[in-house]
Scaffold this motif. Structure first.
Motif, short mmCIF file in Angstrom:
data_model
loop_
_atom_site.label_atom_id
_atom_site.label_comp_id
_atom_site.label_asym_id
_atom_site.label_seq_id
_atom_site.Cartn_x
_atom_site.Cartn_y
_atom_site.Cartn_z
N ASP A 127 0.87 -1.18 0.00
CA ASP A 127 0.00 0.00 0.00
C ASP A 127 0.90 1.23 0.00
OD1 ASP A 127 -1.78 2.05 0.38
OD2 ASP A 127 -2.95 1.03 1.91
N GLU A 128 1.10 1.84 -1.18
CA GLU A 128 2.00 2.98 -1.28
C GLU A 128 1.44 4.20 -0.58
OE1 GLU A 128 3.04 3.69 -5.30
OE2 GLU A 128 3.89 1.70 -5.65
N VAL A 129 0.12 4.33 -0.51
CA VAL A 129 -0.49 5.50 0.14
C VAL A 129 -0.19 5.49 1.64
CG1 VAL A 129 -2.63 6.72 0.63
CG2 VAL A 129 -2.28 5.65 -1.62
N LEU A 130 -0.41 4.34 2.27
CA LEU A 130 -0.16 4.21 3.71
C LEU A 130 1.27 3.77 4.02
CD1 LEU A 130 -3.50 2.51 4.83
CD2 LEU A 130 -2.91 4.94 4.89
N ASN A 131 2.07 3.54 2.97
CA ASN A 131 3.46 3.10 3.14
C ASN A 131 3.53 1.85 4.01
OD1 ASN A 131 6.22 3.49 2.54
ND2 ASN A 131 6.56 4.29 4.59
N SER A 132 2.76 0.84 3.62
CA SER A 132 2.65 -0.37 4.43
C SER A 132 2.76 -1.60 3.54
CB SER A 132 1.33 -0.41 5.20
OG SER A 132 1.19 0.72 6.04
N LEU A 133 3.16 -2.71 4.16
CA LEU A 133 3.17 -4.02 3.51
C LEU A 133 2.18 -4.92 4.23
CD1 LEU A 133 6.44 -3.01 3.66
CD2 LEU A 133 6.63 -4.99 2.16
N VAL A 134 1.33 -5.58 3.49
CA VAL A 134 0.36 -6.52 4.04
C VAL A 134 0.82 -7.92 3.66
CG1 VAL A 134 -2.04 -7.23 4.11
CG2 VAL A 134 -1.48 -4.81 3.81
N VAL A 135 1.09 -8.73 4.67
CA VAL A 135 1.63 -10.07 4.45
C VAL A 135 0.61 -11.09 4.92
CG1 VAL A 135 3.51 -11.66 4.95
CG2 VAL A 135 3.96 -9.19 4.84
N THR A 136 0.28 -12.03 4.05
CA THR A 136 -0.63 -13.13 4.38
C THR A 136 0.09 -14.44 4.12
OG1 THR A 136 -2.56 -11.81 3.74
CG2 THR A 136 -2.85 -14.18 3.89
N GLY A 137 0.24 -15.24 5.16
CA GLY A 137 0.95 -16.50 5.03
C GLY A 137 0.96 -17.24 6.36
N SER A 138 1.76 -18.28 6.43
CA SER A 138 1.86 -19.05 7.67
C SER A 138 2.53 -18.20 8.75
CB SER A 138 2.67 -20.32 7.42
OG SER A 138 4.02 -19.98 7.11
N PRO A 139 2.30 -18.51 10.02
CA PRO A 139 2.95 -17.75 11.09
C PRO A 139 4.47 -17.76 10.97
CG PRO A 139 1.18 -19.09 11.98
CD PRO A 139 1.33 -19.50 10.55
N GLU A 140 5.04 -18.90 10.54
CA GLU A 140 6.48 -18.98 10.38
C GLU A 140 6.96 -18.06 9.27
OE1 GLU A 140 4.73 -22.53 12.14
OE2 GLU A 140 4.43 -21.60 10.18
N LEU A 141 6.21 -18.00 8.16
CA LEU A 141 6.58 -17.13 7.05
C LEU A 141 6.47 -15.67 7.45
CD1 LEU A 141 7.37 -16.99 4.03
CD2 LEU A 141 4.93 -16.82 3.52
N ILE A 142 5.43 -15.33 8.17
CA ILE A 142 5.25 -13.94 8.60
C ILE A 142 6.39 -13.52 9.53
CG2 ILE A 142 3.79 -12.41 9.97
CD1 ILE A 142 1.37 -13.88 8.88
N ALA A 143 6.79 -14.43 10.43
CA ALA A 143 7.89 -14.10 11.34
C ALA A 143 9.19 -13.88 10.57
CB ALA A 143 8.06 -15.22 12.36
N ARG A 144 9.44 -14.69 9.53
CA ARG A 144 10.66 -14.52 8.73
C ARG A 144 10.62 -13.20 7.94
NH1 ARG A 144 14.91 -17.04 6.00
NH2 ARG A 144 16.01 -15.28 5.05
N ILE A 145 9.49 -12.90 7.35
CA ILE A 145 9.37 -11.64 6.59
C ILE A 145 9.52 -10.44 7.53
CG2 ILE A 145 7.81 -10.21 5.23
CD1 ILE A 145 6.72 -12.74 3.97
N ALA A 146 8.96 -10.53 8.73
CA ALA A 146 9.10 -9.43 9.69
C ALA A 146 10.56 -9.20 10.04
CB ALA A 146 8.29 -9.74 10.94
#
Length: 409
Positions: free
Chosen positions: A147-166
């Motif tokens: 979301d370029e307007v809010l300067n945010s990334l929305v991640v949808t995936g497994s909890p392990e994947l979200i933790a790695r991306i974070a």
């Protein structure tokens, strides 16, 4: 919404909350169940069935679960055992309110993806979300929306994947260091060039009495003298300005600008000091029609910078200076612009100064002296007039001192 519908809505919400709370309590209870088993080249579905029978906890594997495992589990908590089994095969698990564990691949093509995935929103602080998304591994692309307007990334995936991306986002989203560029633009006449010379040498030194670093001395070797003029440059460009003051007052040197500009590393910065003049240009086509166009001509000093900072603290600056001025007009009344420009990339330490020279401009001046009245008489008036043509040069010297701005996070 009538009262009956409101009451029905409250009941549904309450039932959902009860299911979620009870499911979480059940998950916490099952997490304390211990697993002890040995698997050798065992099909994963069979291993999950053995664990389900041993613990009494329902474990369901969807159609994406396949592969073989070899491991030994001795008094391992249930969820820890599921994690050890699933992660090597790219699988994940989720406890559902129905009172069972669902095991499957957290792949967007998996029909169970909605049940096995979570959603997290990350708002970047220093680097744009679009840039962060480009720097992340391409493997994550199907799971990330920007979301370029809010300067945010929305991640949808497994909890392990979200933790790695974070964790990856936290490594990329770091404060960008800033560089302050102190600039001095000087134009020297022939006399000033002969006085100062053209052999510029910079020597780095560190004062023993002062704890500061980055002090410099400017050594100017005069061309027509055996003496050496040494200017202490520890105070920055201001110190050198003091030595130029007599030449500026005598008209032998001119200081065009002494600006300062701050730019983030890796980002361009522009400085323009001068004036803009608009002119109407008429052009005639082959058909005889005349078109008028308004053009704007800039005259002054233009500086384009692109600073970079190395891990060792060195500053690399890509710089493109240009000095332009209107020196006259042609027969059609259009301005004649004299421009001097350069382009280079240099690397210096924090607080060191580099000099750009050689921007020489040659121009010709004609001085006419005559006897009043007699000098205007046709033909014989030349006997009472004198003309003198002088050729001279001016050189523009640009001195740049980058300073890394220390930021506190």
């Amino acid at each position: 919404m009538n009262k009956q519908h409101q009451w029905l809505y409250v009941c549904v919400v309450a039932m959902l909350l009860i299911m979620l709370v009870s499911g979480q309590l059940a998950a916490n209870e099952f997490a304390e169940v211990l697993v002890s088993n040995i698997f050798y080249d065992t099909y994963i579905v069979d291993a999950l069935n053995d664990i389900s029978i041993q613990t009494g906890v329902p474990i369901i594997a969807d159609s994406t679960v396949s592969g073989f495992i070899t491991m030994e589990l001795m008094d391992v908590p249930l969820e820890d055992a599921l994690r050890r089994i699933c992660l090597p095969l790219g699988l994940t698990y989720r406890y559902l309110p129905g009172g069972y564990y669902l095991v499957g691949a957290a792949d967007i093509k998996n029909p169970s993806f909605a049940l096995l995935s979570d959603t997290a929103v990350f708002k970047t602080n220093y680097v744009s979300a679009n840039t962060v998304a480009k720097l992340l591994s391409d493997f994550y692309n199907p799971f990330i929306k920007v979301d370029e307007v809010l300067n945010s990334l929305v991640v949808t995936g497994s909890p392990e994947l979200i933790a790695r991306i974070a964790a990856d986002i936290s490594q990329i989203d770091q404060p960008i260091p800033q560089v302050m560029l102190e600039v001095l633009v000087i134009e020297l006449t022939d006399d000033a060039r002969r006085a100062l010379g053209t052999e510029w040498q910079w020597k780095g030194s560190r004062s023993k009495d002062d704890g500061s670093t980055g002090e410099l001395s400017l050594v100017v070797s005069a061309l027509r003298s055996t003496s050496t003029l040494v200017h202490d440059y520890a105070a920055g460009i201001t110190s050198f300005l003091f030595s130029l003051e007599p030449m500026v007052e005598a008209g032998k040197a001119k200081i065009h600008a002494n600006p300062r500009i701050v730019a983030m590393a890796g980002h361009k910065a522009d400085i323009f000091l001068g004036q803009e003049q608009a002119f109407i240009v008429e052009t005639e086509s082959s058909t005889g029609s005349i078109t008028r166009q308004r053009i704007v001509i800039q005259s002054g000093v233009t500086l384009n910078f692109l600073p970079q900072i190395s891990p060792s603290g060195a500053v690399t600056v890509q710089i493109e200076p240009e000095v332009s001025q209107i020196i006259g007009f042609n027969q059609d009344g259009y301005p004649i612009v004299s421009s001097r420009r350069a382009s280079t990339t240099v690397r210096v330490q924090d607080g060191e100064t580099f000099v750009l020279g050689g921007l020489v401009n040659e121009f010709e001046s004609r001085n006419v002296g005559k006897v009043p009245l007699l000098g205007d008489i046709p033909l014989i008036g030349k006997l009472f007039r004198t003309e003198r043509i002088e050729n001279s040069e001016t050189e523009v010297i640009i001195m740049v001192t980058p300073h890394i701005i220390k930021s506190e996070v």
